[in-house]
Enzyme design. Structure first.
Site, PDB file in Angstrom:
ATOM      1  N   ARG A  41      56.357 -21.385  32.439  1.00 44.86           N
ATOM      2  CA  ARG A  41      57.563 -22.163  32.106  1.00 44.86           C
ATOM      3  C   ARG A  41      57.370 -23.583  32.604  1.00 44.86           C
ATOM      4  O   ARG A  41      57.239 -23.817  33.802  1.00 44.86           O
ATOM      5  CB  ARG A  41      58.784 -21.519  32.777  1.00 44.86           C
ATOM      6  CG  ARG A  41      60.097 -22.240  32.506  1.00 44.86           C
ATOM      7  CD  ARG A  41      61.245 -21.403  33.061  1.00 44.86           C
ATOM      8  NE  ARG A  41      62.528 -22.031  32.848  1.00 44.86           N
ATOM      9  CZ  ARG A  41      63.088 -22.871  33.707  1.00 44.86           C
ATOM     10  NH1 ARG A  41      62.478 -23.189  34.817  1.00 44.86           N
ATOM     11  NH2 ARG A  41      64.269 -23.403  33.438  1.00 44.86           N
ATOM     12  N   LYS A  43      58.921 -27.356  31.432  1.00 49.79           N
ATOM     13  CA  LYS A  43      59.841 -28.033  30.514  1.00 49.79           C
ATOM     14  C   LYS A  43      59.447 -29.488  30.266  1.00 49.79           C
ATOM     15  O   LYS A  43      60.098 -30.160  29.477  1.00 49.79           O
ATOM     16  CB  LYS A  43      61.261 -28.008  31.100  1.00 49.79           C
ATOM     17  CG  LYS A  43      61.829 -26.607  31.307  1.00 49.79           C
ATOM     18  CD  LYS A  43      62.320 -26.049  29.996  1.00 49.79           C
ATOM     19  CE  LYS A  43      63.123 -24.774  30.181  1.00 49.79           C
ATOM     20  NZ  LYS A  43      63.368 -24.092  28.911  1.00 49.79           N
ATOM     21  N   ASP A  72      59.698 -20.846  25.648  1.00 48.39           N
ATOM     22  CA  ASP A  72      60.178 -21.702  24.535  1.00 48.39           C
ATOM     23  C   ASP A  72      59.195 -21.936  23.383  1.00 48.39           C
ATOM     24  O   ASP A  72      59.623 -21.977  22.232  1.00 48.39           O
ATOM     25  CB  ASP A  72      60.571 -23.128  25.009  1.00 48.39           C
ATOM     26  CG  ASP A  72      61.755 -23.148  25.957  1.00 48.39           C
ATOM     27  OD1 ASP A  72      62.373 -22.084  26.131  1.00 48.39           O
ATOM     28  OD2 ASP A  72      62.027 -24.211  26.525  1.00 48.39           O
ATOM     29  N   ASP A  91      66.619 -22.020  21.373  1.00 48.15           N
ATOM     30  CA  ASP A  91      65.286 -22.158  20.790  1.00 48.15           C
ATOM     31  C   ASP A  91      65.248 -21.546  19.385  1.00 48.15           C
ATOM     32  O   ASP A  91      66.259 -21.073  18.866  1.00 48.15           O
ATOM     33  CB  ASP A  91      64.239 -21.473  21.679  1.00 48.15           C
ATOM     34  CG  ASP A  91      64.129 -22.157  23.034  1.00 48.15           C
ATOM     35  OD1 ASP A  91      64.298 -23.388  23.074  1.00 48.15           O
ATOM     36  OD2 ASP A  91      63.912 -21.460  24.035  1.00 48.15           O
ATOM     37  N   SER A 110      66.613 -14.989  26.612  1.00 42.55           N
ATOM     38  CA  SER A 110      67.611 -15.028  27.686  1.00 42.55           C
ATOM     39  C   SER A 110      68.977 -14.665  27.113  1.00 42.55           C
ATOM     40  O   SER A 110      69.315 -15.084  26.010  1.00 42.55           O
ATOM     41  CB  SER A 110      67.722 -16.442  28.260  1.00 42.55           C
ATOM     42  OG  SER A 110      66.478 -16.860  28.759  1.00 42.55           O
ATOM     43  N   THR A 136      71.339 -20.677  41.755  1.00 44.77           N
ATOM     44  CA  THR A 136      70.000 -20.920  42.288  1.00 44.77           C
ATOM     45  C   THR A 136      69.614 -22.386  42.135  1.00 44.77           C
ATOM     46  O   THR A 136      69.863 -22.973  41.072  1.00 44.77           O
ATOM     47  CB  THR A 136      68.954 -20.019  41.577  1.00 44.77           C
ATOM     48  OG1 THR A 136      67.643 -20.461  41.946  1.00 44.77           O
ATOM     49  CG2 THR A 136      69.075 -20.046  40.059  1.00 44.77           C
ATOM     50  N   LYS A 139      67.326 -23.545  38.915  1.00 38.35           N
ATOM     51  CA  LYS A 139      67.841 -23.930  37.595  1.00 38.35           C
ATOM     52  C   LYS A 139      69.340 -24.127  37.743  1.00 38.35           C
ATOM     53  O   LYS A 139      70.088 -23.153  37.846  1.00 38.35           O
ATOM     54  CB  LYS A 139      67.534 -22.824  36.583  1.00 38.35           C
ATOM     55  CG  LYS A 139      67.905 -23.189  35.157  1.00 38.35           C
ATOM     56  CD  LYS A 139      67.476 -22.085  34.182  1.00 38.35           C
ATOM     57  CE  LYS A 139      67.968 -22.404  32.777  1.00 38.35           C
ATOM     58  NZ  LYS A 139      67.696 -21.319  31.838  1.00 38.35           N
ATOM     59  N   GLY A 172      68.177 -16.318  41.388  1.00 35.55           N
ATOM     60  CA  GLY A 172      68.497 -16.152  42.809  1.00 35.55           C
ATOM     61  C   GLY A 172      68.073 -14.818  43.384  1.00 35.55           C
ATOM     62  O   GLY A 172      68.599 -14.380  44.411  1.00 35.55           O
ATOM     63  N   VAL A 198      61.399 -16.816  40.286  1.00 34.79           N
ATOM     64  CA  VAL A 198      60.633 -18.056  40.294  1.00 34.79           C
ATOM     65  C   VAL A 198      60.301 -18.383  41.746  1.00 34.79           C
ATOM     66  O   VAL A 198      59.198 -18.116  42.224  1.00 34.79           O
ATOM     67  CB  VAL A 198      61.408 -19.224  39.632  1.00 34.79           C
ATOM     68  CG1 VAL A 198      60.524 -20.471  39.624  1.00 34.79           C
ATOM     69  CG2 VAL A 198      61.841 -18.875  38.219  1.00 34.79           C
TER      70      VAL A 198
HETATM   71  N1  3NM Z   1      66.339 -18.721  34.072  1.00 36.50           N
HETATM   72  P1  3NM Z   1      64.847 -18.319  41.097  1.00 36.50           P
HETATM   73  S1  3NM Z   1      67.808 -18.611  36.098  1.00 36.50           S
HETATM   74  C1  3NM Z   1      64.236 -19.730  34.886  1.00 36.50           C
HETATM   75  O1  3NM Z   1      69.657 -17.569  34.007  1.00 36.50           O
HETATM   76  C2  3NM Z   1      65.585 -19.234  35.096  1.00 36.50           C
HETATM   77  O2  3NM Z   1      68.230 -17.606  32.411  1.00 36.50           O
HETATM   78  C3  3NM Z   1      67.534 -18.368  34.458  1.00 36.50           C
HETATM   79  O3  3NM Z   1      64.841 -19.041  39.663  1.00 36.50           O
HETATM   80  C4  3NM Z   1      68.563 -17.823  33.563  1.00 36.50           C
HETATM   81  O4  3NM Z   1      64.173 -17.016  40.943  1.00 36.50           O
HETATM   82  C5  3NM Z   1      66.257 -19.226  36.308  1.00 36.50           C
HETATM   83  O5  3NM Z   1      64.056 -19.290  41.936  1.00 36.50           O
HETATM   84  C6  3NM Z   1      65.730 -19.662  37.611  1.00 36.50           C
HETATM   85  O6  3NM Z   1      66.267 -18.259  41.524  1.00 36.50           O
HETATM   86  C7  3NM Z   1      65.483 -18.528  38.551  1.00 36.50           C
END
Ligand code: 3NM
Length: 522
Positions: A41, A43, A72, A91, A110, A136, A139, A172, A198
């Site tokens: 991923r 962007k 994407d 997308d 998603s 989180t 994002k 998160g 992530v």
């Molecule tokens: N997509 P972490 S939340 C890439 O809700 C991504 O679709 C999300 O990051 C969605 O694991 C997210 O560090 C980030 O919290 C998740």
């Protein structure tokens, strides 16, 4: 390659997450640690750079037999030979992507609402990334924070469709909450197949070790499930449950459990006296870091947010984490949950931050926790007049317990107790209980101790604590010397103590014929 979504790594090349480390090394270490699928991923990079990085990542993931998915960009997936794509709602459509990709390519999407999820399944998605579970920093422009309750609703809806689809939760998720996420998001007929992370891996000091730990943690049920029996008591007749109460009280009294109450300052002294009279060992500590030491003694924790301050939530969350990870029970008493914006937020934060074996509150508080807030006002911490009829209250108790996979107790003239399968109405107690402060809060502390000392059946543990308490109140109110709240309170402590004495002597007759309980058939 088979589609195993149990530990799904999503990369991030931004300085905040990847820092100065090398994406290839991190992804390779994560593969060694056992991630089952990787999504590239990015962007911001240009197409040429995306294809170059994706191709190099694919060389790595292939060696570990791990599929590579491209976020994407269908063109980048094709050019790099990756196994599939992950689409966002804005997308290219699934149908369009499938036309361009090879027929065995994996197409994920998603989804944050039931509508998006159902549409994606119908359009032929191979898997859904469901989120955002928790806020989180990775994002921040997410559409919806849906929590485990939102994921559960989506899983429940898609479990009714003709076509089965795999799912991961995202947002998160980390080592400290992954087990709870998997447990609490599960719908009756469909659970998540895995989790996507992530920062938990991409920002880790040692990605391999974190991936290994996540894998192991995912494969193990949470401690609060393994230590607390979740035995189904729905086959047991309510009168049999009532008959078991005195023995449960005896067991609790003999165990003399610690009960750690993070309770409001208005009632702390009274509640500690109730606990001592009931044969429990109370500690009223507000200091979250102390919980680590206290949680090892097999006692229970009570979070009572009656005198919330700006410092409280962080302290509560530390304590809940300590008890959850030991598998010792936690009670949430969301005092005044709807009274202010601060408290409404506090409830959301607490529910997102830990597992509560029991949520106990009055009708308005429980409605706030459930999110049934149409026309809901709460002026202070008292319940106010009821807006729900008996069936609605019983339904609320059942639905919240079913959603949270725990026990819910709505207190009132009639109390409603549910484990998500059945609801028991309890008519014991006395109106003098509503004339003094602390009498409701003490129920939370009693139940925390009962859940800790009696692990066979949580519903029965709470029922036993509550009946002991309410029968003591009836005994006290019946005394000639009791004329009102002032004389009631000391008599009440005496009667709790009297039941303790009987129970510790093995005399179980104090409860005979006293329980006024019945099952509510919904
Ligand atoms: N997509 P972490 S939340 C890439 O809700 C991504 O679709 C999300 O990051 C969605 O694991 C997210 O560090 C980030 O919290 C998740």
């Amino acid at each position: 390659m088979t589609l195993d979504l149990s530990l799904y790594l999503v990369t991030d090349s931004t300085p905040a997450i990847l820092g100065s480390r090398d994406i290839y090394t991190v992804v390779e270490e994560a593969c060694k640690g056992g991630v089952t699928i990787v999504q590239y991923r990015d962007k911001t990079s240009d197409t040429g750079a995306l294809v170059e990085t994706a191709t190099k990542l694919h060389d790595i993931t292939k060696r570990y037999n791990v599929p590579l998915i491209i976020n994407d960009r269908v063109d980048v997936a094709i050019a790099s030979g990756a196994e599939g794509v992950h689409l966002g709602q804005d997308d290219m459509s699934i149908t369009a992507a499938k036309k361009i990709l090879s027929k065995d390519a994996i197409v994920g999407i998603s989804a944050s609402t039931v509508e998006e999820a159902v549409r994606a399944v119908k359009e032929g998605a191979d898997y859904l990334g469901i989120g955002t579970l928790f806020a989180t920093p990775t994002k921040t422009n997410t559409k919806n924070i849906i929590g485990t309750a939102g994921v559960q609703m989506i899983l429940d809806s898609i479990s009714r469709l003709d076509r089965a689809v795999s799912t991961v939760g995202i947002g998160g998720i980390n080592l400290s909450n992954v087990q709870r996420v998997l447990y609490q998001s599960a719908a009756p007929n469909k659970a998540l197949d895995g989790v996507a992370v992530v920062s938990a891996i991409m920002a880790a000091e040692n990605p391999k070790s974190v991936a290994e730990q996540l894998k192991e943690t995912i494969a193990t049920p949470p401690a609060f499930v393994t230590r607390n029996s979740i035995e189904d008591s729905s086959a047991v007749d309510v009168s049999a449950l009532a008959a078991a109460v005195p023995e449960v009280v005896q067991k609790v009294v003999n165990f003399h459990p610690i009960v750690h109450s993070m309770i409001n300052f208005v009632v702390a002294n009274f509640v500690a006296n109730v606990a001592i009279s009931a044969g429990l060992s109370p500690i009223m500590s507000q200091y979250g870091d102390e919980a680590k030491d206290l949680a090892v003694h097999g006692g229970g924790l009570v979070i009572n947010m009656g005198t919330l301050t700006s410092a409280s939530i962080g302290e509560y969350l530390k304590a809940v984490k300590a008890y959850n990870s030991n598998g010792n029970p936690v009670v949430l008493d969301p005092v005044g949950a709807g009274a202010t914006a601060i408290r409404r937020d506090a409830v959301r934060t607490l529910m997102a931050g830990g597992y509560f074996d029991l949520i106990k509150g009055n009708e308005r508080e429980i409605r706030q926790v459930y999110g049934n807030t149409a026309n809901l006002t709460q002026r202070g911490v008292d319940s106010g007049p009821s807006a729900l009829n008996d069936v609605e209250k019983a339904t609320l108790a059942r639905d919240l317990a079913r959603r949270e996979r725990n026990i819910v107790l709505i207190t009132g003239t009639i109390d409603y107790l549910s484990d998500g399968r059945r609801v028991i109405a309890i008519k014991n107690g006395h109106e003098l209980l509503s004339k003094a402060t602390g009498t409701g809060c003490a129920i939370g502390t009693i139940c925390g101790a009962y859940l800790a000392a009696y692990r066979d059946n949580k519903l029965l543990a709470v029922l036993a604590g509550l009946l002991m308490y309410e029968i003591a109140a009836e005994n006290a109110a019946a005394k000639d010397t009791v004329n009102g709240p002032g004389t009631f309170l000391p008599a009440f402590l005496d009667e709790i103590h009297f039941i303790w004495q009987k129970a510790s002597e093995g005399d179980l007759k104090w409860a005979q014929g006293r329980a006024k309980i019945e099952e509510v058939k919904l």
